[in-house]
Design an enzyme around this catalytic site. Structure first.
Site, PDB file in Angstrom:
ATOM      1  N   GLU A   1      -1.427 -15.532 -11.023  1.00  0.00           N
ATOM      2  CA  GLU A   1      -0.578 -14.669 -11.844  1.00  0.00           C
ATOM      3  C   GLU A   1       0.895 -15.065 -11.751  1.00  0.00           C
ATOM      4  OE1 GLU A   1      -1.477 -10.575 -10.957  1.00  0.00           O
ATOM      5  OE2 GLU A   1      -3.463 -10.744 -11.875  1.00  0.00           O
TER       6      GLU A   1
ATOM      7  N   TYR B   1       0.842  -1.199   0.000  1.00  0.00           N
ATOM      8  CA  TYR B   1       0.000   0.000   0.000  1.00  0.00           C
ATOM      9  C   TYR B   1       0.878   1.249   0.000  1.00  0.00           C
ATOM     10  CZ  TYR B   1      -4.082  -2.919   0.809  1.00  0.00           C
ATOM     11  OH  TYR B   1      -5.079  -3.858   0.674  1.00  0.00           O
TER      12      TYR B   1
ATOM     13  N   ASN C   1     -12.485   0.637  -5.788  1.00  0.00           N
ATOM     14  CA  ASN C   1     -12.357   0.163  -7.160  1.00  0.00           C
ATOM     15  C   ASN C   1     -13.561  -0.699  -7.534  1.00  0.00           C
ATOM     16  OD1 ASN C   1     -11.406  -0.804  -9.637  1.00  0.00           O
ATOM     17  ND2 ASN C   1     -10.204  -2.403  -8.657  1.00  0.00           N
TER      18      ASN C   1
ATOM     19  N   CYS D   1      -6.540  -4.235  -8.158  1.00  0.00           N
ATOM     20  CA  CYS D   1      -6.257  -3.864  -6.767  1.00  0.00           C
ATOM     21  C   CYS D   1      -5.816  -5.074  -5.944  1.00  0.00           C
ATOM     22  CB  CYS D   1      -7.468  -3.174  -6.148  1.00  0.00           C
ATOM     23  SG  CYS D   1      -8.978  -4.151  -6.185  1.00  0.00           S
ATOM     24  N   HIS D   2      -6.036  -6.280  -6.453  1.00  0.00           N
ATOM     25  CA  HIS D   2      -5.584  -7.477  -5.741  1.00  0.00           C
ATOM     26  C   HIS D   2      -4.059  -7.555  -5.671  1.00  0.00           C
ATOM     27  CE1 HIS D   2      -5.743  -8.767  -9.992  1.00  0.00           C
ATOM     28  NE2 HIS D   2      -4.696  -9.529  -9.680  1.00  0.00           N
TER      29      HIS D   2
END
Length: 167
Positions: free
Chosen positions: A163, A105, A128, A136-137
């Protein structure tokens, strides 16, 4: 405004996307309830209703490709979100965080040009409406913890592992 939505089954659960007539994503997330998404859309963009469709063209193809392993497939899909200047800027910055990576963050606040605005950066994630397309993950706590995620930390954990090809 002509708005459509479709729900797809994904390994992380049902995923619904809501798009305008041009295929621009207005809202998306891991829910089968389009009304939950409609309420996230800024009032200036929020449609009165949304028509259900089996698929949404490019957006659906990108969602399916992402879940099959092409984790950059959602990057080119246009998104429309409205808010104040900082939030809109922060959402554009989020789209530049590469898949397979995470940023804290604090790091996200720095990337957004406001290094002291960690809470504002966290607010950008929380507000979001276009999850997955605005990733945002990929924002985590300084200690590596998941932090919050509207769709649950189990989904967030799955997305990060997916990912990184670790799932």
């Amino acid at each position: 405004m002509n708005v459509m939505h479709a729900t797809l089954e994904t390994p992380a659960g049902p995923f619904t996307a809501m798009v305008d007539a041009d295929g621009v994503v207005l809202a998306s997330g891991w829910t089968a309830d389009p009304e939950a998404l409609r309420g996230l859309i800024h009032p200036t963009l929020r449609p009165a209703d949304s028509a259900v469709r089996a698929e949404l063209g490019e957006a659906t193809r990108a969602i399916e490709a992402y879940h099959r392993g092409d984790v950059t497939a959602v990057d080119a899909i246009p998104v429309a979100q409205r808010s104040g200047e900082f939030l809109e800027h922060a959402w554009r910055v989020l789209r530049k965080v590469p898949s397979g990576t995470t940023v804290t963050y604090q790091g996200f606040a720095e990337l957004s040009g406001r290094p002291a605005a960690t809470r504002a950066a966290a607010s950008a994630c929380a507000r979001n409406a276009a999850a997955l397309f605005v990733p945002c993950h990929r924002v985590v706590r300084t200690d590596g913890g998941m932090g919050g995620f509207r769709w649950g930390t189990d989904v967030k954990r799955w997305l990060i592992a997916h990912e990184r090809h670790e799932e």
